[in-house]
Motif scaffolding. Structure first.
Motif, mmCIF file in Angstrom:
data_model
loop_
_atom_site.group_PDB
_atom_site.id
_atom_site.type_symbol
_atom_site.label_atom_id
_atom_site.label_comp_id
_atom_site.label_asym_id
_atom_site.label_seq_id
_atom_site.Cartn_x
_atom_site.Cartn_y
_atom_site.Cartn_z
ATOM 1 N N ARG A 140 1.756 -3.058 12.904
ATOM 2 C CA ARG A 140 1.846 -3.891 11.730
ATOM 3 C C ARG A 140 3.120 -3.931 10.997
ATOM 4 N NH1 ARG A 140 -2.487 -3.690 7.338
ATOM 5 N NH2 ARG A 140 -2.047 -5.743 6.965
ATOM 6 N N GLN A 198 -4.659 -14.335 10.516
ATOM 7 C CA GLN A 198 -3.552 -15.268 10.926
ATOM 8 C C GLN A 198 -3.099 -16.402 9.981
ATOM 9 O OE1 GLN A 198 -4.091 -18.552 11.845
ATOM 10 N NE2 GLN A 198 -2.130 -19.140 12.705
ATOM 11 N N THR A 252 5.491 -6.332 13.100
ATOM 12 C CA THR A 252 5.232 -7.738 12.816
ATOM 13 C C THR A 252 5.831 -7.851 11.434
ATOM 14 O OG1 THR A 252 2.989 -7.341 12.161
ATOM 15 C CG2 THR A 252 3.318 -8.229 14.292
ATOM 16 N N LEU A 296 -2.592 -1.949 17.030
ATOM 17 C CA LEU A 296 -1.667 -3.109 16.529
ATOM 18 C C LEU A 296 -0.315 -2.361 15.877
ATOM 19 C CD1 LEU A 296 -3.729 -5.858 15.144
ATOM 20 C CD2 LEU A 296 -3.020 -5.618 17.462
ATOM 21 N N ARG A 316 -6.542 -10.130 16.096
ATOM 22 C CA ARG A 316 -6.488 -11.146 15.106
ATOM 23 C C ARG A 316 -7.704 -11.707 14.880
ATOM 24 N NH1 ARG A 316 -1.526 -15.406 15.884
ATOM 25 N NH2 ARG A 316 -2.733 -16.995 17.206
ATOM 26 N N HIS A 331 3.309 -12.001 16.615
ATOM 27 C CA HIS A 331 2.051 -11.363 17.244
ATOM 28 C C HIS A 331 1.958 -11.192 18.591
ATOM 29 C CE1 HIS A 331 -2.103 -10.053 17.070
ATOM 30 N NE2 HIS A 331 -2.431 -10.719 17.958
ATOM 31 N N LEU A 348 -1.031 -9.384 8.428
ATOM 32 C CA LEU A 348 -1.327 -9.718 9.790
ATOM 33 C C LEU A 348 -1.695 -8.373 10.428
ATOM 34 C CD1 LEU A 348 -1.383 -11.861 12.011
ATOM 35 C CD2 LEU A 348 0.786 -11.125 12.678
ATOM 36 N N GLY A 349 -2.883 -8.161 11.160
ATOM 37 C CA GLY A 349 -3.683 -6.937 11.733
ATOM 38 C C GLY A 349 -4.538 -6.290 10.646
#
Length: 503
Positions: free
Chosen positions: A219, A122, A222, A217, A117, A51, A205-206
């Motif tokens: 995504r 997370q 990640t 972000l 986040r 992240h 995540l995101g």
């Protein structure tokens, strides 16, 4: 007297709540949750690293700020989980990590890591990583167990034994054929769990708390750095954990297969059967009966499988209020227990099967005086005479009744007895000679004359052995490729981290 908030580290809850957590809440909510999350420390660190890298690459964090954060995270990665300091008053493990960073680099810098986040996305990312990795371990163990079964099947591919339905002898069977049937079920279990793995291995995540975020972000980045298979697109789904019920269902299937195998081996290891025997290393003894050798390993697997029957129902019951978005609904500690149990029982049963003593002579002897070739005699009469199978079924059934009543062993049957049964049932005699009658009732001939695909004939058992080995090789190749892909993702993550740190 407590220090003023300005003179000590502020707790997340203090800004909103007027009182600290009750002792009972800490004991029954915070401490168990932290213990579970601490086992996932490696995955927490991976998510934080990925992240932070993404935030820097997107220009959301400056490179200098990201560098300081990443250096602290690398320091943390080198720490053993047991050495990591925990203070339940600080809250969940995410907040424990933040507190550690704040003590090293200050809250003004460390606090920026949480940009874009929520603890929700997370946390679910961490859990999905952890459970993905543990499912891979189970798949590895499952592959090893299938290998042990296949090798044992190959060793006993000609071991003739009685086959049972309703716990009564039905037809001659082959022990290797039986083991291959279990291996085939486990191959399906492997396929089912890999499909589950793909659904677990999605990146939330995101998704943030519920509706996404205004921060730009990346995504996909990640996803790449963490080795996820794809982005979990709908942000609402980022907070849900129905994938855990999916995983638990797949694990339950495996445990059901292990239970069936253990139950059969347990029965066949009894004195009355004596077909198989667990190695002494997997047995116990009695404190009062000197003669006993108890199959403790098999009983352990059966006991664990009993609990697995309720796993899916418990998971679905836990998720019954998922529509409200309650915090408790987003986690399923039972999944960790199910993974641990399945992995452990696979390891135990691999050892039991690998060292299993098979008494082929006892299996063959159990066919002496057996009527389990009666169906074959009926087939032979159909081919020889043109009578319908239902008619010959009546004839052979009456023959068995006569012989049982008059204590005539199958090996002593004569054409005269057969025709007596035929006259009593279909009103005619049967033109068949003594050698044909003997062969029709011979278990060895029975096995050799099976012609259908998947039967117990030697050629089919050998063919299925080859299929099982090929399937096992494919599973091993899939595992190796997936582990290699995850290693490549970890390498990319390290490269991205050190690219920023070295700037």
């Amino acid at each position: 007297m407590d220090k003023p908030a300005a003179e000590r580290e502020a707790l997340l809850t203090e800004a909103r709540l007027s009182r600290g957590p009750a002792g009972a809440l800490i004991k029954y909510h915070d401490v168990p949750g932290l213990a579970r999350e601490k086992r996932q420390m490696r995955e927490f660190n991976q998510v934080d690293l990925a992240h932070t890298v993404m935030l820097a690459e997107q220009g959301i964090l400056t490179r200098n700020v990201a560098k300081v954060i990443l250096q602290a995270l690398i320091e943390l990665r080198g720490m053993e989980p047991a050495a990591f300091p925990i203070d339940p008053l600080k809250g969940s493990f995410l907040l424990q990590v933040e507190a550690y960073l704040f003590s090293r680099i200050g809250e003004d810098i460390g606090g920026q890591m949480h940009t874009g986040r929520s603890r929700i996305d997370q946390g679910t990312s961490v859990r999905r990583l952890y459970e993905r990795n543990r499912i891979l371990d189970v798949l590895e163990r499952l592959t090893q167990f299938r290998g042990a079964l296949i090798e044992k099947a190959a060793k006993h591919s000609r071991a003739i034994m009685p086959g049972y339905t309703h716990m009564q002898q039905a037809q001659p069977w082959v022990f290797g054929h039986y083991l291959l049937s279990i291996a085939a079920r486990l191959a399906e279990d492997f396929e089912r769990l890999t499909q589950t793995y793909a659904r677990v291995n999605l990146n939330p995540l995101g998704a943030v708390g519920l509706a996404g975020t205004s921060w730009p972000l990346d995504r996909d980045r990640t996803t790449e750095l963490l080795g996820f298979g794809a982005v979990l697109e709908n942000s609402k789904l980022g907070r849900e954990a129905f994938y855990a019920a999916d995983a638990i269902a797949s694990l339950s299937f495996i445990m059901a297969t292990l239970n069936d195998l253990s139950t059969d081996l347990h029965l066949w290891s009894s004195t009355e059967f004596g077909f198989v025997e667990s190695d002494d290393a997997y047995c116990g003894t009695s404190s009062i009966f000197p003669q006993k050798k108890n199959p403790d390993g098999l009983e352990t697997v059966k006991k664990a499988a009993g609990g697995s029957v309720t796993w899916l129902a418990t998971a679905l019951a836990t998720f019954r209020a998922e529509g409200t978005g309650d915090q408790a609904m987003r986690d399923l500690p039972l999944l960790d227990d199910a993974i641990e149990t399945t992995d452990g029982m696979l390891e135990l049963l691999t050892g039991i099967v690998s060292t299993l003593v098979v008494h082929e002579d006892r299996m063959r002897k159990a066919l002496d005086g057996s009527w389990c070739t009666a169906s074959n005699l009926a087939d032979v009469i159909v081919r020889k005479t043109g009578l319908s199978f239902r008619q010959t079924h009546h004839v052979v059934a009456r023959l068995v009744r006569i012989c049982v009543q008059e204590n005539v062993n199958p090996s002593a049957i004569t054409v005269e007895l057969l025709n007596r049964a035929a006259q009593e049932t279909v009103g005619k005699t049967i033109a068949i000679d003594e050698p044909t009658l003997r062969d029709a009732l011979d278990p060895e001939v029975f096995v050799r004359t099976r012609v259908t695909v998947g039967s117990v004939s030697p050629t089919e058992v050998d063919r299925m052995l080859a299929v099982a080995r090929s399937s096992l090789a494919d599973s091993g190749a899939w595992l190796a490729a997936e582990r290699a892909r995850l290693d490549q993702a970890a390498t990319k993550l390290d490269a991205a981290v050190y690219s920023i740190i070295s700037t």
